[in-house]
Design a protein around this motif. Structure first.
Motif, mmCIF file in Angstrom:
data_model
loop_
_atom_site.group_PDB
_atom_site.id
_atom_site.type_symbol
_atom_site.label_atom_id
_atom_site.label_comp_id
_atom_site.label_asym_id
_atom_site.label_seq_id
_atom_site.Cartn_x
_atom_site.Cartn_y
_atom_site.Cartn_z
ATOM 1 N N MET A 367 41.284 46.092 24.698
ATOM 2 C CA MET A 367 41.824 47.026 25.821
ATOM 3 C C MET A 367 40.524 47.944 26.070
ATOM 4 O O MET A 367 40.437 48.681 27.068
ATOM 5 C CB MET A 367 43.140 47.798 25.695
ATOM 6 N N LEU A 368 39.562 48.080 25.275
ATOM 7 C CA LEU A 368 38.338 48.823 25.507
ATOM 8 C C LEU A 368 37.008 47.764 25.172
ATOM 9 O O LEU A 368 37.129 47.035 24.417
ATOM 10 C CB LEU A 368 38.392 49.786 24.343
ATOM 11 N N ASP A 369 36.113 47.985 26.008
ATOM 12 C CA ASP A 369 35.077 47.203 25.984
ATOM 13 C C ASP A 369 33.619 47.825 26.486
ATOM 14 O O ASP A 369 33.680 48.890 27.031
ATOM 15 C CB ASP A 369 35.004 45.997 26.845
ATOM 16 N N ILE A 370 32.535 47.261 26.020
ATOM 17 C CA ILE A 370 31.097 48.090 26.118
ATOM 18 C C ILE A 370 30.319 47.045 26.608
ATOM 19 O O ILE A 370 30.280 45.859 25.684
ATOM 20 C CB ILE A 370 30.874 48.959 24.983
ATOM 21 N N SER A 371 29.341 47.318 27.440
ATOM 22 C CA SER A 371 28.302 46.429 27.740
ATOM 23 C C SER A 371 27.032 47.226 27.749
ATOM 24 O O SER A 371 27.059 48.513 28.224
ATOM 25 C CB SER A 371 28.358 45.667 28.991
ATOM 26 N N VAL A 372 25.966 46.766 27.195
ATOM 27 C CA VAL A 372 24.503 47.261 27.220
ATOM 28 C C VAL A 372 23.277 46.595 27.991
ATOM 29 O O VAL A 372 23.259 45.524 27.819
ATOM 30 C CB VAL A 372 24.349 47.876 25.867
ATOM 31 N N LEU A 373 22.791 47.481 28.845
ATOM 32 C CA LEU A 373 21.529 46.734 29.281
ATOM 33 C C LEU A 373 20.276 47.585 29.045
ATOM 34 O O LEU A 373 20.384 48.975 29.593
ATOM 35 C CB LEU A 373 21.690 46.944 31.028
ATOM 36 N N HIS A 374 19.578 47.170 28.390
ATOM 37 C CA HIS A 374 17.969 47.924 28.156
ATOM 38 C C HIS A 374 17.224 48.105 29.142
ATOM 39 O O HIS A 374 17.114 47.121 29.895
ATOM 40 C CB HIS A 374 17.422 47.273 27.003
ATOM 41 N N ASP A 375 16.774 49.448 29.544
ATOM 42 C CA ASP A 375 15.822 49.688 30.635
ATOM 43 C C ASP A 375 14.549 48.687 30.261
ATOM 44 O O ASP A 375 14.211 48.417 29.181
ATOM 45 C CB ASP A 375 15.308 51.091 30.453
ATOM 46 N N ARG A 376 13.917 48.136 31.377
ATOM 47 C CA ARG A 376 12.706 47.341 31.027
ATOM 48 C C ARG A 376 11.406 48.070 31.428
ATOM 49 O O ARG A 376 10.334 47.469 31.076
ATOM 50 C CB ARG A 376 13.005 46.193 32.106
ATOM 51 N N ASN A 377 11.446 49.179 32.046
ATOM 52 C CA ASN A 377 10.240 49.687 32.875
ATOM 53 C C ASN A 377 10.574 50.951 32.773
ATOM 54 O O ASN A 377 11.144 51.570 33.814
ATOM 55 C CB ASN A 377 9.918 49.092 34.222
ATOM 56 N N PRO A 378 10.083 52.157 31.895
ATOM 57 C CA PRO A 378 9.102 51.520 30.836
ATOM 58 C C PRO A 378 10.330 50.929 29.542
ATOM 59 O O PRO A 378 11.360 51.449 29.703
ATOM 60 C CB PRO A 378 8.486 52.785 30.307
ATOM 61 N N ILE A 379 9.958 49.991 28.801
ATOM 62 C CA ILE A 379 10.900 49.556 27.796
ATOM 63 C C ILE A 379 11.020 50.697 26.798
ATOM 64 O O ILE A 379 12.208 50.540 25.849
ATOM 65 C CB ILE A 379 10.354 48.338 27.311
ATOM 66 N N SER A 380 10.123 51.456 26.470
ATOM 67 C CA SER A 380 10.034 52.768 25.406
ATOM 68 C C SER A 380 9.156 53.687 25.903
ATOM 69 O O SER A 380 8.047 53.509 26.628
ATOM 70 C CB SER A 380 9.877 51.930 23.960
ATOM 71 N N VAL A 381 9.451 55.104 25.267
ATOM 72 C CA VAL A 381 8.508 56.240 25.679
ATOM 73 C C VAL A 381 8.277 56.777 24.450
ATOM 74 O O VAL A 381 9.183 57.012 23.557
ATOM 75 C CB VAL A 381 9.299 57.076 26.696
ATOM 76 N N ARG A 382 6.994 57.391 24.285
ATOM 77 C CA ARG A 382 6.590 58.236 22.974
ATOM 78 C C ARG A 382 6.808 59.634 23.442
ATOM 79 O O ARG A 382 5.937 59.915 24.475
ATOM 80 C CB ARG A 382 5.300 57.854 22.391
ATOM 81 N N LEU A 383 7.394 60.526 23.169
ATOM 82 C CA LEU A 383 7.781 61.826 23.588
ATOM 83 C C LEU A 383 6.345 62.798 22.791
ATOM 84 O O LEU A 383 5.560 62.306 21.932
ATOM 85 C CB LEU A 383 8.895 62.274 22.974
ATOM 86 N N ASN A 390 14.422 55.321 23.544
ATOM 87 C CA ASN A 390 14.602 53.875 24.578
ATOM 88 C C ASN A 390 15.799 54.424 25.287
ATOM 89 O O ASN A 390 16.632 55.167 24.980
ATOM 90 C CB ASN A 390 15.171 52.610 23.780
ATOM 91 N N ALA A 391 15.739 53.906 26.566
ATOM 92 C CA ALA A 391 16.885 54.287 27.588
ATOM 93 C C ALA A 391 17.753 53.069 27.847
ATOM 94 O O ALA A 391 17.152 51.887 27.878
ATOM 95 C CB ALA A 391 16.309 54.670 28.960
ATOM 96 N N TYR A 392 19.058 53.171 27.975
ATOM 97 C CA TYR A 392 20.014 52.181 28.205
ATOM 98 C C TYR A 392 21.061 52.339 29.277
ATOM 99 O O TYR A 392 21.350 53.719 29.404
ATOM 100 C CB TYR A 392 20.841 51.722 27.014
ATOM 101 N N THR A 393 21.481 51.533 29.926
ATOM 102 C CA THR A 393 22.643 51.632 30.806
ATOM 103 C C THR A 393 23.730 51.047 30.304
ATOM 104 O O THR A 393 23.802 49.626 29.833
ATOM 105 C CB THR A 393 22.326 50.930 32.272
ATOM 106 N N VAL A 394 24.913 51.801 30.232
ATOM 107 C CA VAL A 394 25.999 51.512 29.385
ATOM 108 C C VAL A 394 27.131 51.468 30.126
ATOM 109 O O VAL A 394 27.493 52.602 30.756
ATOM 110 C CB VAL A 394 26.301 52.234 28.067
ATOM 111 N N ARG A 395 27.684 50.550 30.065
ATOM 112 C CA ARG A 395 29.264 50.274 30.910
ATOM 113 C C ARG A 395 30.356 50.496 29.995
ATOM 114 O O ARG A 395 30.520 49.338 29.176
ATOM 115 C CB ARG A 395 29.464 49.138 31.924
ATOM 116 N N LEU A 396 31.036 51.207 30.199
ATOM 117 C CA LEU A 396 32.561 51.388 29.439
ATOM 118 C C LEU A 396 33.728 50.711 30.397
ATOM 119 O O LEU A 396 33.672 51.035 31.425
ATOM 120 C CB LEU A 396 32.836 52.828 29.107
#
Length: 480
Positions: A367-383, A390-396
């Motif tokens: 009854m609970l689900d999660i899906s994750v989509l990784h950002d592609r541009n940029p794929i990672s960032v050095r602070l 890393n940034a993600y779009t998460v859908r609950l």
């Protein structure tokens, strides 16, 4: 030598036989009563099911059966299905096909004769026609009469008006499954309903009126693929409506039959009354053997039984039977009926397996689900401090009442999780409120220290704070 005719000049004749209007006669008996009962049941369910209520709690629709296209839901009493659970519908389609195969293996075209929508609505239209215009002989006489009378105009107008009314309510009932039925009925009556509803009602009204009122048996013969498919699926043990020619032949009138019997000569029970033909909704003569046109409705059995009772002979000259039994009787042996055989057992096993899989999927679905989509541009960032983000779009997805869930990341040492705009501290984990029957999209930032020198798989997990129910999705944390 004759000159060959070019293919373009060969007359192949018509592609199909012209329609011969069928005038089914009224009949009563066991199978006619079964058809009346099933017609009432099927039409009752179809027309009135949208008005059945089912309490699902505040904020949820209370229509027992509803296809909510706007919100992407299908409600069936206590079951609620989401688009992600399309596999349930796939399983139901497979189950329906296997059930149809089983019915064919047991009793031929039982579906066509008793439950097919085309049969049910055509039967209803026949009943209206018979009620207004009279039985077979009256209808044939009126159609053959030259000229038109006021009485005939009134009859035709009334018949087609009732047909259109039935067809209209058929189309109207269909659209009620896609919106709250009482509300939509009110909107339709006050001309405030969406134009799409009126369009679909018009389309379904026209198709029902044409298919059930005009085309009738032509739909079964030319448009429906099932007669051809079932011929490949049937076997010699399937019970089909059969004329028992071992008992019926030689055919002769009742008087000649009596004379032949008195003289010690063979005579069949069939008196050539054509009642089996007169009551047939597709207009065939079952005495010519099993035919693709036959929908196995059993009305010819009722008609023949009525004649046999009147002349004092045993009933079931026409019955659900097999050619094997006819041959056995001719050889002086008893009948054999094999309802349980490898074919039917195989279908039952497959039905049980598919049905069990559907029930298991419903019982164990999350009854609970999660899906994750990784950002592609940029794929990672050095602070600036050297850490990696890393940034993600998460859908609950929450299929129950409002709930609070905690978000955590597993598989990445010393990582921190930040939900943009919504996170609050809860044992070091962001906490999110997800509404009932809702999907919530989050912007999630995962930061790892510079010491995490390589890319690594990670698991994002959400946990219901109250119940402990969890859901997880896999992705990757990528280094520059």
């Amino acid at each position: 030598m004759n000159k060959p005719v070019p293919p373009s000049e060969i007359d192949y004749g018509p592609l199909y036989a012209p329609q011969k209007k069928v005038y089914p006669q009224k009949v009563s008996g066991t199978f006619r009563n079964i058809k009346w009962a099933l017609m009432a049941l099927c039409l009752g369910i179809y027309y009135f099911l949208p008005f059945v209520r089912w309490d699902r709690g505040p904020g949820a629709p209370d229509q027992a059966v509803l296809v909510d296209l706007v919100n992407g839901r299908f409600y069936f009493f206590f079951i609620e299905l989401w688009p992600q659970e399309v596999y349930i519908f796939t399983g139901l389609l497979i189950l329906a096909a296997l059930t149809l195969f089983l019915m064919n293996a047991v009793g031929g075209r039982m579906w066509c004769g008793y439950l097919c929508p085309q049969t049910v609505w055509t039967d209803l239209f026949f009943a209206v026609e018979r009620l207004i215009e009279g039985d077979r002989r009256e209808r044939m006489k009126k159609d053959a009469a030259k000229g038109i009378t006021l009485e005939r105009v009134v009859e035709l107008t009334l018949k087609h008006s009732i047909w259109l009314l039935i067809a209209w309510w058929t189309g109207g009932a269909w659209v009620l499954y896609f919106n709250d039925a009482p509300t939509l009925v009110k909107e339709l009556v006050t001309f405030q309903a969406p134009m799409l509803a009126y369009i679909w009602i018009a389309i379904l009204t026209a198709t029902t009126y044409v298919l059930a009122g005009w085309m009738r048996e032509q739909v079964c013969l030319y448009m429906c693929p099932w007669p051809r498919i079932q011929a490949a699926l049937t076997d010699e043990w399937a019970l089909n409506v059969t004329y028992r020619h071992d008992r019926g032949e030689q055919r002769m009138s009742l008087k000649k039959s009596a004379e032949a019997r008195a003289a010690g000569k063979p005579a069949g029970d069939c008196v050539d009354c054509y009642q089996c033909v007169n009551v047939c909704p597709v207009g065939i003569d079952i005495r010519n053997g099993l035919q693709m046109d036959c929908i196995q409705c059993g009305l010819c059995i009722d008609a023949c039984d009525g004649v046999m009772q009147k002349i004092g002979r045993p009933t079931r000259l026409i019955a659900y039977d097999t050619d094997i039994n006819i041959a056995r009787r001719q050889a002086g042996k008893t009948n054999i009926t094999k309802l349980v055989r490898p074919r039917t057992i195989a279908y039952l096993v497959m039905i049980a397996l598919v049905g069990g899989a559907i029930l298991y999927a419903l019982a164990t679905r999350s009854m609970l689900d999660i899906s994750v989509l990784h950002d592609r541009n940029p794929i990672s960032v050095r602070l600036a401090d050297g850490s990696i983000r890393n940034a993600y779009t998460v859908r609950l997805l929450n299929k129950r009442d409002d709930r609070a869930v905690a978000l955590d990341v597993e598989g990445l040492t010393h990582a921190t999780v930040h939900v943009v705009g919504q996170d609050t501290a809860a044992s070091g984990q962001p906490q999110i409120i997800v509404g009932r029957d809702r999907t919530t999209e989050l912007r999630v930032l995962v930061t790892a220290p510079a010491s995490a020198a390589r890319s690594t798989p990670l698991t994002m997990r959400v946990t219901d704070v109250a119940s402990g129910e969890t859901a997880a999705a896999l992705d990757n944390f990528v280094m520059p």
